[in-house]
Write an enzyme that holds these catalytic residues in place. Structure first.
Site, PDB file in Angstrom:
ATOM      1  N   ASN A  59       0.800  -1.235   0.000  1.00 24.15           N
ATOM      2  CA  ASN A  59       0.000   0.000   0.000  1.00 24.15           C
ATOM      3  C   ASN A  59       0.833   1.287   0.000  1.00 24.15           C
ATOM      4  O   ASN A  59       0.383   2.312  -0.495  1.00 24.15           O
ATOM      5  CB  ASN A  59      -1.058  -0.012   1.107  1.00 24.15           C
ATOM      6  CG  ASN A  59      -0.492  -0.207   2.479  1.00 24.15           C
ATOM      7  OD1 ASN A  59       0.701  -0.465   2.638  1.00 24.15           O
ATOM      8  ND2 ASN A  59      -1.325  -0.099   3.489  1.00 24.15           N
TER       9      ASN A  59
ATOM     10  N   LYS B 294      12.284  -7.964   1.330  1.00 25.08           N
ATOM     11  CA  LYS B 294      11.322  -8.628   0.440  1.00 25.08           C
ATOM     12  C   LYS B 294      10.093  -7.732   0.332  1.00 25.08           C
ATOM     13  O   LYS B 294       9.243  -7.704   1.220  1.00 25.08           O
ATOM     14  CB  LYS B 294      10.905  -9.995   0.998  1.00 25.08           C
ATOM     15  CG  LYS B 294      10.143 -10.791  -0.054  1.00 25.08           C
ATOM     16  CD  LYS B 294       9.152 -11.773   0.517  1.00 25.08           C
ATOM     17  CE  LYS B 294       7.802 -11.199   0.788  1.00 25.08           C
ATOM     18  NZ  LYS B 294       7.084 -10.605  -0.370  1.00 25.08           N
ATOM     19  N   PRO B 295      10.000  -6.968  -0.747  1.00 34.37           N
ATOM     20  CA  PRO B 295       8.815  -6.115  -0.900  1.00 34.37           C
ATOM     21  C   PRO B 295       7.614  -6.963  -1.306  1.00 34.37           C
ATOM     22  O   PRO B 295       7.781  -8.118  -1.723  1.00 34.37           O
ATOM     23  CB  PRO B 295       9.220  -5.173  -2.034  1.00 34.37           C
ATOM     24  CG  PRO B 295      10.247  -5.913  -2.814  1.00 34.37           C
ATOM     25  CD  PRO B 295      10.937  -6.863  -1.871  1.00 34.37           C
TER      26      PRO B 295
ATOM     27  N   SER C 138       4.866  -8.694  -3.405  1.00 36.66           N
ATOM     28  CA  SER C 138       5.052  -9.153  -4.785  1.00 36.66           C
ATOM     29  C   SER C 138       4.272  -8.298  -5.771  1.00 36.66           C
ATOM     30  O   SER C 138       4.616  -8.235  -6.953  1.00 36.66           O
ATOM     31  CB  SER C 138       4.693 -10.633  -4.930  1.00 36.66           C
ATOM     32  OG  SER C 138       3.578 -10.928  -4.152  1.00 36.66           O
TER      33      SER C 138
ATOM     34  N   GLY D 271       2.426  -5.581   7.558  1.00 34.52           N
ATOM     35  CA  GLY D 271       1.429  -6.292   6.769  1.00 34.52           C
ATOM     36  C   GLY D 271       0.249  -6.631   7.654  1.00 34.52           C
ATOM     37  O   GLY D 271       0.017  -5.968   8.673  1.00 34.52           O
ATOM     38  N   SER D 272      -0.454  -7.686   7.281  1.00 38.84           N
ATOM     39  CA  SER D 272      -1.672  -8.018   8.019  1.00 38.84           C
ATOM     40  C   SER D 272      -1.336  -8.675   9.363  1.00 38.84           C
ATOM     41  O   SER D 272      -0.289  -9.308   9.520  1.00 38.84           O
ATOM     42  CB  SER D 272      -2.513  -8.974   7.179  1.00 38.84           C
ATOM     43  OG  SER D 272      -1.751 -10.123   6.886  1.00 38.84           O
TER      44      SER D 272
ATOM     45  N   GLU E 224       4.349  -3.879  12.193  1.00 40.33           N
ATOM     46  CA  GLU E 224       3.309  -2.862  11.982  1.00 40.33           C
ATOM     47  C   GLU E 224       2.180  -3.602  11.289  1.00 40.33           C
ATOM     48  O   GLU E 224       2.322  -3.999  10.130  1.00 40.33           O
ATOM     49  CB  GLU E 224       3.824  -1.730  11.083  1.00 40.33           C
ATOM     50  CG  GLU E 224       4.997  -0.952  11.639  1.00 40.33           C
ATOM     51  CD  GLU E 224       4.645  -0.105  12.841  1.00 40.33           C
ATOM     52  OE1 GLU E 224       3.448   0.065  13.118  1.00 40.33           O
ATOM     53  OE2 GLU E 224       5.576   0.368  13.504  1.00 40.33           O
ATOM     54  N   LEU E 225       1.069  -3.807  11.989  1.00 46.13           N
ATOM     55  CA  LEU E 225       0.027  -4.697  11.473  1.00 46.13           C
ATOM     56  C   LEU E 225      -1.265  -3.945  11.157  1.00 46.13           C
ATOM     57  O   LEU E 225      -1.249  -2.754  10.932  1.00 46.13           O
ATOM     58  CB  LEU E 225      -0.192  -5.840  12.477  1.00 46.13           C
ATOM     59  CG  LEU E 225       1.101  -6.571  12.884  1.00 46.13           C
ATOM     60  CD1 LEU E 225       0.835  -7.596  13.982  1.00 46.13           C
ATOM     61  CD2 LEU E 225       1.770  -7.247  11.698  1.00 46.13           C
TER      62      LEU E 225
ATOM     63  N   CYS F 101      -3.458   1.243   6.834  1.00 43.07           N
ATOM     64  CA  CYS F 101      -3.685   0.698   8.184  1.00 43.07           C
ATOM     65  C   CYS F 101      -4.210   1.756   9.144  1.00 43.07           C
ATOM     66  O   CYS F 101      -4.838   1.427  10.134  1.00 43.07           O
ATOM     67  CB  CYS F 101      -2.387   0.125   8.705  1.00 43.07           C
ATOM     68  SG  CYS F 101      -1.059   1.327   8.614  1.00 43.07           S
TER      69      CYS F 101
ATOM     70  N   GLU G 200     -10.960  -4.930   9.385  1.00 37.92           N
ATOM     71  CA  GLU G 200     -10.281  -3.867   8.653  1.00 37.92           C
ATOM     72  C   GLU G 200     -10.861  -3.861   7.228  1.00 37.92           C
ATOM     73  O   GLU G 200     -10.779  -4.860   6.522  1.00 37.92           O
ATOM     74  CB  GLU G 200      -8.789  -4.207   8.617  1.00 37.92           C
ATOM     75  CG  GLU G 200      -7.930  -3.122   8.084  1.00 37.92           C
ATOM     76  CD  GLU G 200      -6.439  -3.487   8.144  1.00 37.92           C
ATOM     77  OE1 GLU G 200      -6.083  -4.649   7.900  1.00 37.92           O
ATOM     78  OE2 GLU G 200      -5.652  -2.577   8.424  1.00 37.92           O
TER      79      GLU G 200
ATOM     80  N   GLU H  70       8.142   2.420  14.627  1.00 41.84           N
ATOM     81  CA  GLU H  70       8.982   2.903  13.531  1.00 41.84           C
ATOM     82  C   GLU H  70       8.986   4.428  13.570  1.00 41.84           C
ATOM     83  O   GLU H  70       8.017   5.036  14.032  1.00 41.84           O
ATOM     84  CB  GLU H  70       8.438   2.399  12.188  1.00 41.84           C
ATOM     85  CG  GLU H  70       8.578   0.891  12.056  1.00 41.84           C
ATOM     86  CD  GLU H  70       8.276   0.354  10.662  1.00 41.84           C
ATOM     87  OE1 GLU H  70       7.454   0.950   9.953  1.00 41.84           O
ATOM     88  OE2 GLU H  70       8.878  -0.665  10.297  1.00 41.84           O
TER      89      GLU H  70
END
Ligand code: NAD
Length: 483
Positions: free
Chosen positions: A151, A174-175, A177, A228-229, A250-251, A285, A386, A463
């Site tokens: 995102n 690893k970004p 995909s 991510g989730s 960070e979820l 998020c 969410e 972060e």
């Protein structure tokens, strides 16, 4: 012919060992915009090798020198910022103007952490006995695997790699995909400014869980930094248990947006539109997920809000004035549609929107009309889960005590927003909300200077801010006996 990209491992641009590639598609029209390597666990292992080899030298450089690499990459990316924004719009779909703002914000983490690196202080501690001298040292954690979502293809990357590199860690990224092109463009800038080989590596692949396992099972990877989730966060947390890997997460979120009876309603309506709709079409998020309006002002607030939502321009990202782009894929679009249909079946009323957009310029993309739902109840999934789309469920409330209880009644705890002109109430409510980030009369997003992160199942660690670099440091206590 689509652009062909390579992996970045050990300072070199390489194909995946299997030779496999995968297409990257524009979610606004389905066109293939690039072919990227589809990395396997062998590629991940090679990247970990490179990062491991680079660590001793990189971590022993003075912080100011590590910071200089960040500043040089920053300068280069600053020159290319429109190009990077273009890539973001192509791979993520967000409007170009919004992508430009993202790039600017993302790059800010390079300068912030280049400076913070110089302030990683230890401590001299007064000893409890005469013959001891005590000091506390901060050292980089080691090789970090960073896993990022689609995102914010630039910000999610820089908010991890900037503090990690500044602290003296080496990184395998690893970004997502769906959006690896921005990450590869960032790697290109580091390559061009002469970052030593192996300090930063990028592997891109569609088998996320295999790549994740490669990181989790390798003892040389000391830390996983994941955004991510919550669901995937839990999988990683379980996997990290075997080696007690350091984690920062960070979820997901389920942000309440509360409009009290004494709020500036115009400002609140503007804030609600900004934080619900104007961030990746609601796929962020920290987006407002539940809008609560005091029953005394509900009737006044709704037209202010709904009129603004009706005026939003849904368009392909490069179109002039575009404000809402497509969702990232069919799965996300179907989930949003399902949440809306289910809520309507359970009694919610559609004030605006409520459906996919399928004709004309929307025909080949994943577009959903900006939607406001009224008469929503908390037991509906649209208020519990969410949403990750341009849908605003609105509910009413009648007292401060009640709304705090309802706002906190979720497993998430990332961001919350409220509007009031009463200072005492502002302080009481800000303190009572169980969220890592609170916007009081402010839904304009975050800045580099303060920590970003969540309570409860929304995350672990922070972060940004001065806390951001701490996540990449170990603490060593040294005790010296003197005669
Ligand atoms: P996701 O969890 O599906 O994927 C995130 C990343 O993890 C991707 O790179 C994906 O390839 C990878 N991944 C998936 N399964 C994995 C596994 N088993 N092991 C290792 N890696 C794996 O999330 P998404 O759909 O890309 O992003 C949306 C989610 O991210 C939302 O829940 C959103 O709230 C969250 N998010 C949180 C923040 C925050 O700062 N708190 C910021 C942005 C997004």
């Amino acid at each position: 012919m689509a652009d062909v990209q390579l992996l970045y491992i050990g300072g070199e641009w390489v194909k995946s060992r299997s030779g496999k590639t995968m297409p990257i598609r524009n979610p606004a029209n389905g066109e293939v915009i690039a072919e990227v390597p589809d990395a396997s666990t062998e590629d991940a292992a090679a990247a970990i090798d490179a990062a491991h080899r680079a660590f001793p030298q990189w971590s022993s450089l003075p912080a100011i020198e590590r910071g200089r690499y960040l500043l040089r990459a920053h300068a280069l990316l600053e020159e290319r910022k429109d190009e990077i924004a273009r890539l973001i719009t192509l791979e993520n779909g967000k409007p170009y103007e919004e992508a430009k703002k993202e790039v600017q914000f993302a790059l800010g983490y390079f300068t912030w952490f280049a400076e913070e690196a110089r302030r990683v202080y230890g401590e001299i501690v007064p000893p409890p006995v005469p013959h001891k001298r005590l000091w506390v040292l901060k050292q980089p954690v080691g090789v970090v695997a960073a896993i990022t979502p689609w995102n914010f293809p630039a910000t999610m990357v820089t908010r991890k790699i900037a503090p990690a590199l500044a602290a003296g860690c080496t990184v395998v990224l690893k970004p997502a995909s769906a959006t690896p092109l921005t990450a590869l463009a960032i790697a290109k800038a580091f390559h061009e400014v002469g970052l030593p080989p192996g300090v930063f590596n990028v592997v891109v692949g569609r088998n996320s869980s295999a790549l994740g396992d490669a990181f989790l099972s390798d003892r040389r990877v000391r830390k996983i930094a994941f955004t991510g989730s919550t669901e995937v966060g839990k999988v990683i947390m379980r996997g990290a248990a075997d080696q007690i890997k350091r984690l920062s997460f960070e979820l997901g979120g389920n942000a309440p947006f509360i409009v009290f009876e004494d709020a500036d309603l115009e400002r609140a309506a503007e804030g609600a539109v900004a934080i619900k709709f104007l961030r990746v079409a609601g796929q962020s998020c920290i987006c407002a997920n539940r809008i609560y309006v005091h029953e005394a002002v509900h009737e006044k607030f709704m037209p202010l809000f709904v009129e603004r939502v009706k005026a939003l321009k849904v368009a392909q990202g490069f179109e002039e004035g575009a404000q809402i782009g497509p969702l990232i894929n069919e799965q996300t679009l179907s989930k949003v549609e399902e949440l809306v249909e289910e809520a309507v079946a359970q009694g919610a009323k559609v004030a605006v929107g409520g459906h996919r957009l399928t004709s004309g310029p929307y025909a080949k993309g994943f577009f959903f009309a900006p939607t406001v739902l009224e008469s929503v109840r908390e037991e509906m999934r649209v208020a519990r889960e969410e949403i990750f789309g341009p849908v605003a469920p609105v509910m009413t409330f009648s007292s401060e005590e009640e709304i705090i209880r309802r706002a906190n009644d979720t497993t998430y705890g990332l961001a919350a927003y409220f509007y009031t002109r009463d200072l005492s109430k502002a302080i009481r409510v800000a303190e009572a909300l169980e969220y890592g980030m609170i916007g009081v009369n402010d839904a304009s997003g975050y800045t580099h200077e303060i920590p970003f992160g969540g309570y409860k199942e929304s995350g672990l660690g922070r972060e940004g801010g001065k806390e951001g670099i701490e996540e990449y440091l170990e603490t060593k206590s040294i005790s010296l006996w003197i005669s």
